[in-house]
Design an enzyme around this catalytic site. Structure first.
Site, PDB file in Angstrom:
ATOM      1  N   SER A 186     -39.035 -25.970  21.484  1.00  0.00           N
ATOM      2  CA  SER A 186     -38.802 -25.895  20.597  1.00  0.00           C
ATOM      3  C   SER A 186     -39.906 -26.421  19.624  1.00  0.00           C
ATOM      4  O   SER A 186     -41.322 -26.075  19.294  1.00  0.00           O
ATOM      5  CB  SER A 186     -37.662 -26.892  20.329  1.00  0.00           C
ATOM      6  OG  SER A 186     -36.921 -26.969  18.789  1.00  0.00           O
ATOM      7  N   ASP A 404     -29.720 -18.233  21.505  1.00  0.00           N
ATOM      8  CA  ASP A 404     -30.079 -19.690  20.351  1.00  0.00           C
ATOM      9  C   ASP A 404     -30.451 -18.806  18.261  1.00  0.00           C
ATOM     10  O   ASP A 404     -30.927 -17.753  18.189  1.00  0.00           O
ATOM     11  CB  ASP A 404     -31.791 -19.975  20.922  1.00  0.00           C
ATOM     12  CG  ASP A 404     -32.241 -21.235  19.602  1.00  0.00           C
ATOM     13  OD1 ASP A 404     -31.740 -21.205  19.566  1.00  0.00           O
ATOM     14  OD2 ASP A 404     -33.503 -21.379  21.041  1.00  0.00           O
ATOM     15  N   HIS A 460     -30.614 -23.339  22.903  1.00  0.00           N
ATOM     16  CA  HIS A 460     -32.044 -23.455  22.915  1.00  0.00           C
ATOM     17  C   HIS A 460     -31.508 -25.853  23.025  1.00  0.00           C
ATOM     18  O   HIS A 460     -30.637 -25.376  23.131  1.00  0.00           O
ATOM     19  CB  HIS A 460     -31.813 -23.821  21.300  1.00  0.00           C
ATOM     20  CG  HIS A 460     -33.289 -24.651  20.235  1.00  0.00           C
ATOM     21  ND1 HIS A 460     -34.117 -23.628  20.321  1.00  0.00           N
ATOM     22  CD2 HIS A 460     -33.136 -25.473  20.614  1.00  0.00           C
ATOM     23  CE1 HIS A 460     -35.246 -24.181  19.920  1.00  0.00           C
ATOM     24  NE2 HIS A 460     -34.290 -25.397  20.023  1.00  0.00           N
TER      25      HIS A 460
END
Length: 483
Positions: A186, A404, A460
């Site tokens: 991330s 995501d 995610h």
């Protein structure tokens, strides 16, 4: 569909100059460290079936806490992976317990008290030595010995991690010849190419110990803010979250720029778009939009933990003190429930004792401390770093969940295309247990090799949804097998 444009940030040269100055200061710092072998953990029955070491590595006035899991395969030859979580402010325990580590919470049987842990059979530590770090300072159990040392930035944190790794290797000489990879998840995707660049420069400058860097692993990486913002509109249209008519209006009225529009018609279209996706879970558009987790106050949090230890209250009672809002009972079945257990578990004194956390250094533990008041995000584009690394023979794995919406896969694919690499193996499905696990494409350029993969149905971050598939992807890639 309109083609997305990728723009390079001209600030990168100025950032690079600051970075070199920071590095020169950090490498002169003493390399103090402390390490402990952890054989048992509260909540896990019996002895841990793997070698876990925790400890601190000093970088200037910062004490970085880490969790090192030795490979259960061939630790002397298996790669060494430094894995950094995003946020910024997420603890290494996030990667350890929810993504690629060998333990996870038993969520289904929890009724209160100390959360229990179970073994994760698809841990990346089956074939790699992994250092999970609490970074930047203020994340997890990392702390500073001076108030000024809590001030950090993307640039400073990256330079500190390079020094951390050299100091860690100095304290662990048996791993100095292992191939090294830097991995991220991330937001930490910003750090990874800068860290790889920093390591290679340090090697050239003769810094010791030498880091045998081979490549990078990037999970749903934050790379370029504007590109990611623009890609969300295209992503939403692909998944039928917005109508064809609205999408076409956005393309015409905003000209492909959905970030800083001053066009009144574009602004109105963006307001309509935002209203349509407001209640969609950005982490995974297929899952329910869960209540957020945050303590009402430090006092309420400490009181809740104390009462949990004394009275083993039910989870419903506990959340009255701990959560800002949990309006619906079904929210307890949301993915965020596991994150709640991490905060409960990490604040037990017995857990901190077992991990050898220095008493009094951290007021309370958060899986992700997203309120780092002294942290500045000073880098929003690292495409130049990625481009420069293509001439240095790096081995790179980039992967993303195809549901995501936080960092959409189409944005990642756009900047990979911008790198202008040669396609080695074109788009094709890859399989686990005879089923399509996702799609992949492999690139090459003068010794540089990049493998890109999607995880079908994943959000995610991908390992939090598809742990087995992500392990199989990693195992094949790290041993140079095709996906």
């Amino acid at each position: 569909m309109a083609r997305q444009k990728v723009m390079v940030n001209s600030r990168s040269q100025d950032i690079e100059k600051k970075w070199v100055c920071i590095l020169l200061v950090l490498v002169s710092a003493s390399a103090a460290s402390s390490q402990y072998i952890v054989e048992t953990l509260p909540g896990f029955p019996g002895t841990l079936p793997f070698k876990l070491e925790t400890g601190y590595i000093s970088v200037g006035d910062v004490e970085f806490f880490y969790y090192f899991v030795q490979s259960t395969g061939n630790p002397g030859a298996d790669p060494l992976l430094l894995y950094v979580n995003g946020g910024p402010g997420c603890s290494g325990l996030n990667g350890f317990l929810f993504q690629i580590g060998p333990l996870k919470f038993n969520i289904t049987d929890y009724t209160g008290g100390l959360p229990t842990l179970i073994y994760e059979p698809d841990a990346w530590t089956k074939t790699a030595n992994i250092i999970f770090i609490d970074a930047p300072v203020g994340a997890g159990f990392s702390y500073a010995t001076t108030a000024s040392a809590y001030v950090s930035t993307d640039t400073l944190n990256t330079a500190q991690m390079q020094t951390f790794l050299r100091n860690w290797l100095a304290a662990h000489p048996s791993f100095q010849t292992n191939p090294v990879f830097v991995g991220s998840d991330s937001y930490a995707g910003i750090y990874t190419p800068m860290l790889a660049t920093d390591i290679l420069r340090g090697n050239e400058a003769g810094l010791k110990p030498y880091i045998n860097l081979k490549g990078m692993i990037l999970s749903c990486p934050h790379t370029f803010t504007d590109l990611e913002t623009n890609s969300k509109v295209h992503f939403a249209h692909r998944l039928a979250l917005v109508s064809d008519a609205l999408y076409e209006a956005l393309e015409v009225n905003c000209g492909g720029n959905f970030v800083d529009s001053t066009n009144v018609t574009c602004t109105e279209d963006l307001a309509a778009y935002n209203e349509l996706v407001e209640l969609v879970n950005r982490h995974n558009v297929l899952q329910p939009d869960c209540a957020s987790l945050s303590p009402k106050s430090k006092e309420a949090f400490k009181s809740a933990i104390s009462n949990q230890e004394k009275h083993r209250r039910s989870i419903q009672e506990f959340t009255k003190d701990y959560l800002v809002s949990l309006p619906r009972p079904r929210d307890l079945w949301c993915k965020n429930f596991g994150y709640l257990l991490a905060d409960i578990w990490g604040n037990y004194p017995s857990v901190q004792d077992a991990l050898h956390v220095r008493p009094g250094t951290v007021t309370e533990f958060f899986r992700c401390n997203i309120s780092l008041s002294s942290y500045t995000m000073d880098v929003d584009n690292v495409l130049d770093y990625h481009k420069n690394l293509t001439s240095l023979g790096m081995q790179v794995l980039v992967f993303s969940g195809d549901h995501d919406m936080l960092i959409p896969h189409n944005g990642i694919e756009a900047w990979i295309k911008w790198l202008d690499l040669t396609v080695d193996i074109d788009w094709r499905p890859w399989f686990v247990d005879g089923q399509v696990a996702g799609y992949t494409r492999k690139y090459k350029d003068s010794g540089y090799r990049l493998t890109y993969a999607t995880l079908k149905g994943s959000g995610h971050s991908p390992p939090e949804y598809k742990r087995r598939e992500c392990y199989e992807m990693f195992r094949r890639w790290i041993h140079y097998y095709p996906l």
